[in-house]
Design an enzyme around this catalytic site. Structure first.
Site, PDB file in Angstrom:
ATOM      1  N   GLU A 266       8.578   4.328   8.614  1.00 24.21           N
ATOM      2  CA  GLU A 266       8.150   3.301   7.659  1.00 24.21           C
ATOM      3  C   GLU A 266       9.093   2.100   7.681  1.00 24.21           C
ATOM      4  O   GLU A 266       8.649   0.952   7.600  1.00 24.21           O
ATOM      5  CB  GLU A 266       8.070   3.882   6.255  1.00 24.21           C
ATOM      6  CG  GLU A 266       7.532   2.883   5.246  1.00 24.21           C
ATOM      7  CD  GLU A 266       7.198   3.492   3.898  1.00 24.21           C
ATOM      8  OE1 GLU A 266       6.582   2.788   3.069  1.00 24.21           O
ATOM      9  OE2 GLU A 266       7.546   4.678   3.674  1.00 24.21           O
TER      10      GLU A 266
ATOM     11  N   HIS B  30       6.150   4.460   0.906  1.00 28.24           N
ATOM     12  CA  HIS B  30       5.624   5.824   0.917  1.00 28.24           C
ATOM     13  C   HIS B  30       6.768   6.825   0.982  1.00 28.24           C
ATOM     14  O   HIS B  30       6.675   7.907   0.387  1.00 28.24           O
ATOM     15  CB  HIS B  30       4.691   6.009   2.109  1.00 28.24           C
ATOM     16  CG  HIS B  30       4.062   7.366   2.167  1.00 28.24           C
ATOM     17  ND1 HIS B  30       3.157   7.788   1.230  1.00 28.24           N
ATOM     18  CD2 HIS B  30       4.218   8.410   3.037  1.00 28.24           C
ATOM     19  CE1 HIS B  30       2.765   9.031   1.514  1.00 28.24           C
ATOM     20  NE2 HIS B  30       3.398   9.422   2.596  1.00 28.24           N
TER      21      HIS B  30
ATOM     22  N   CYS C 180      -2.251  12.192   2.155  1.00 29.93           N
ATOM     23  CA  CYS C 180      -1.403  11.445   1.224  1.00 29.93           C
ATOM     24  C   CYS C 180      -1.763   9.965   1.150  1.00 29.93           C
ATOM     25  O   CYS C 180      -1.155   9.218   0.381  1.00 29.93           O
ATOM     26  CB  CYS C 180       0.053  11.620   1.617  1.00 29.93           C
ATOM     27  SG  CYS C 180       0.494  13.364   1.810  1.00 29.93           S
TER      28      CYS C 180
ATOM     29  N   PHE D  30      -1.111  12.770   6.679  1.00 27.09           N
ATOM     30  CA  PHE D  30      -1.397  13.604   7.843  1.00 27.09           C
ATOM     31  C   PHE D  30      -2.740  13.180   8.433  1.00 27.09           C
ATOM     32  O   PHE D  30      -3.678  12.824   7.720  1.00 27.09           O
ATOM     33  CB  PHE D  30      -1.481  15.076   7.434  1.00 27.09           C
ATOM     34  CG  PHE D  30      -0.150  15.727   7.148  1.00 27.09           C
ATOM     35  CD1 PHE D  30       1.050  15.096   7.400  1.00 27.09           C
ATOM     36  CD2 PHE D  30      -0.108  17.015   6.611  1.00 27.09           C
ATOM     37  CE1 PHE D  30       2.264  15.718   7.133  1.00 27.09           C
ATOM     38  CE2 PHE D  30       1.097  17.644   6.340  1.00 27.09           C
ATOM     39  CZ  PHE D  30       2.285  16.987   6.609  1.00 27.09           C
TER      40      PHE D  30
ATOM     41  N   LYS E 167       9.440   8.512  -5.165  1.00 28.48           N
ATOM     42  CA  LYS E 167       9.156   9.945  -4.986  1.00 28.48           C
ATOM     43  C   LYS E 167      10.357  10.829  -5.300  1.00 28.48           C
ATOM     44  O   LYS E 167      10.199  12.026  -5.519  1.00 28.48           O
ATOM     45  CB  LYS E 167       8.641  10.215  -3.575  1.00 28.48           C
ATOM     46  CG  LYS E 167       7.222   9.693  -3.341  1.00 28.48           C
ATOM     47  CD  LYS E 167       6.689  10.119  -1.986  1.00 28.48           C
ATOM     48  CE  LYS E 167       5.233   9.692  -1.807  1.00 28.48           C
ATOM     49  NZ  LYS E 167       5.062   8.252  -1.626  1.00 28.48           N
TER      50      LYS E 167
ATOM     51  N   HIS F  80       6.388  14.315  -4.401  1.00 27.24           N
ATOM     52  CA  HIS F  80       5.302  13.758  -3.588  1.00 27.24           C
ATOM     53  C   HIS F  80       3.990  14.342  -4.102  1.00 27.24           C
ATOM     54  O   HIS F  80       3.689  15.515  -3.873  1.00 27.24           O
ATOM     55  CB  HIS F  80       5.528  14.103  -2.126  1.00 27.24           C
ATOM     56  CG  HIS F  80       4.533  13.473  -1.202  1.00 27.24           C
ATOM     57  ND1 HIS F  80       3.585  12.566  -1.618  1.00 27.24           N
ATOM     58  CD2 HIS F  80       4.336  13.617   0.145  1.00 27.24           C
ATOM     59  CE1 HIS F  80       2.849  12.180  -0.593  1.00 27.24           C
ATOM     60  NE2 HIS F  80       3.295  12.800   0.479  1.00 27.24           N
TER      61      HIS F  80
END
Length: 419
Positions: free
Chosen positions: A320, A309, A169, A405, A341, A346
């Site tokens: 975050e 994010h 991502c 990830f 998002k 996402h």
């Protein structure tokens, strides 16, 4: 960067995208401001029996205008359709006349987190049911994740630097950041950069659900993605593509280009913490932000808006928040922070791309996009999260966060262009 780092300046002169909220930046921006949500029950295949039955699908989409022929569309995967279409839109928006441009000096970095998952799934079925002789000769070029970048360059004869980033991502921000660095080095004057993803297929939905990463709020799709909300239960998958035209300032000024903003900083670090879970303290993300600020020669308090994010996962949104507070200290409370998002879903490898488009539109309009579905803010996410409705605010500099990830952290800093 050392003292020999180029003083070449890099500006954004074109935007292109396709998502569940629209097939161009203006439509997406209008729907973001209106609080619209692109998430619904999956329609592209029978989703009965799946744990997660909702996604932000791109609907009523025909990419043929961006391709040389309908045959070429049939020979490419959906993720390539999105990437090539977004690049085509960015080219049109930029006003760049390729016939009058040195194409050896124009490059393409369009990444993808996963690539042609639909092709992989379909061709594997053919292999098992009909044997190896019936597998398509186009299978490999359809599924490999560099093909959006390669084919967009092929269709427009762009012979400069070309690669496809792949960092889950964080992919799009890495593409944009590396394109920025390529221009700074003097290796290109124009770069098309961003990401594309098309994983709303049975295998993709099953795999992410097996990780317990996705929301199962199947009875209420429009409120399922809830960044920073106390009741969030996972991300909702989106699809689409987004590409920016980055251009060396002198090149842009010479042709009278419209300038959205100047890219001034890029951060790229790794948590080295866990296969999928972020660093709980947000230290890796914080290092990436510090790196970007150092590139930009900026102090933390000079950032006005953060496009977070924040994917609506229980752990990620808190990590975050911790990273933002770690970098910005007292100024963290003065920042406008939002996650879009909840509206787009996402988009995985395309997330940083669509969010960079949104940041450019936000700076152009001097309006902060809202965090929708933030009904019960998580006490651990104690920032100014711009709930529900957009807010007029002076935006001289934005920060766009993307984390993936593998512990990948990629951030982009954009600043209002001043000649």
């Amino acid at each position: 960067m050392g003292s020999n780092w180029s003083d070449r300046r890099v500006v954004v002169t074109g935007l292109g995208c396709v998502s569940s909220l629209g097939h161009d930046p203006e439509s997406v921006w209008k729907n973001i401001l209106a609080g619209q949500c692109g998430i619904a029950r999956v329609a592209n295949f029978d989703i009965t029996g799946y744990d997660c039955q909702i996604a932000a699908e791109v609907r009523d989409f025909d990419p043929v205008a961006a391709f040389p022929s309908a045959k070429e569309v049939r020979r490419t995967d959906r993720f390539t359709h999105f990437g090539v279409y977004a690049g085509w839109g960015a080219l049109k928006d930029s006003g760049l006349d390729l016939a009058a441009t040195d194409l050896d000096n124009v490059g393409v970095f369009i990444g993808s987190g996963i690539g042609g998952l639909q092709t992989t799934e379909e061709q594997h079925k053919i292999l098992l049911s009909k044997g190896p002789g019936r597998v398509s000769p186009f299978m490999i070029p359809m599924l490999i994740l560099n093909m959006a970048s390669g084919l967009f360059a092929l269709y427009h004869r762009l012979r400069g630097p070309n690669l496809a980033t792949c960092s889950a991502c964080a992919t799009s921000n890495h593409a944009i950041g590396e394109a920025w660095a390529t221009i700074k080095r003097g290796d290109a004057s124009v770069m098309f950069a961003g990401g594309t993803e098309a994983t709303i297929v049975p295998l993709g939905m099953s795999g992410f659900a097996a990780m317990r990463a996705m929301s199962t709020r199947n009875d209420d799709p429009k409120h399922s993605s809830r960044p920073f909300d106390r009741d969030r239960d996972g991300f909702v998958m989106g699809e689409g593509g987004a590409v920016l035209v980055l251009e060396e300032l002198g090149h842009a000024l010479k042709r009278g280009a419209r300038i959205y903003c100047e890219i001034v900083g890029y951060g790229n670090t790794c948590d080295a913490n866990h296969m999928t879970a972020p660093d709980p303290e947000g230290s890796g993300a914080a290092r990436a932000i510090h790196m970007g600020l150092r590139h930009a020669g900026m102090r933390p308090e000079q950032i006005d808006y953060v496009n977070a994010h924040a994917t609506s996962t229980p752990v990620g949104d808190v990590c975050e928040t911790n990273a933002i507070k770690r970098v910005f200290g007292d100024h963290a409370r003065a920042l406008a922070v939002s996650s879009t998002k909840g509206a787009t879903g996402h988009m995985l490898g395309a997330a940083g791309g669509i969010e960079s488009v949104i940041c450019c539109k936000a700076m152009q309009a001097q309006v902060v996009p809202p965090t929708i579905n933030l009904e019960n803010p998580d006490p651990a996410c104690d920032l100014d999260l711009v709930p529900h409705v957009p807010r007029e605010r002076r935006i001289d500099a934005f920060l766009n966060n993307s984390f993936g990830f593998g512990g990948h952290n990629s951030i982009i800093i954009g600043r209002r262009f001043v000649g």
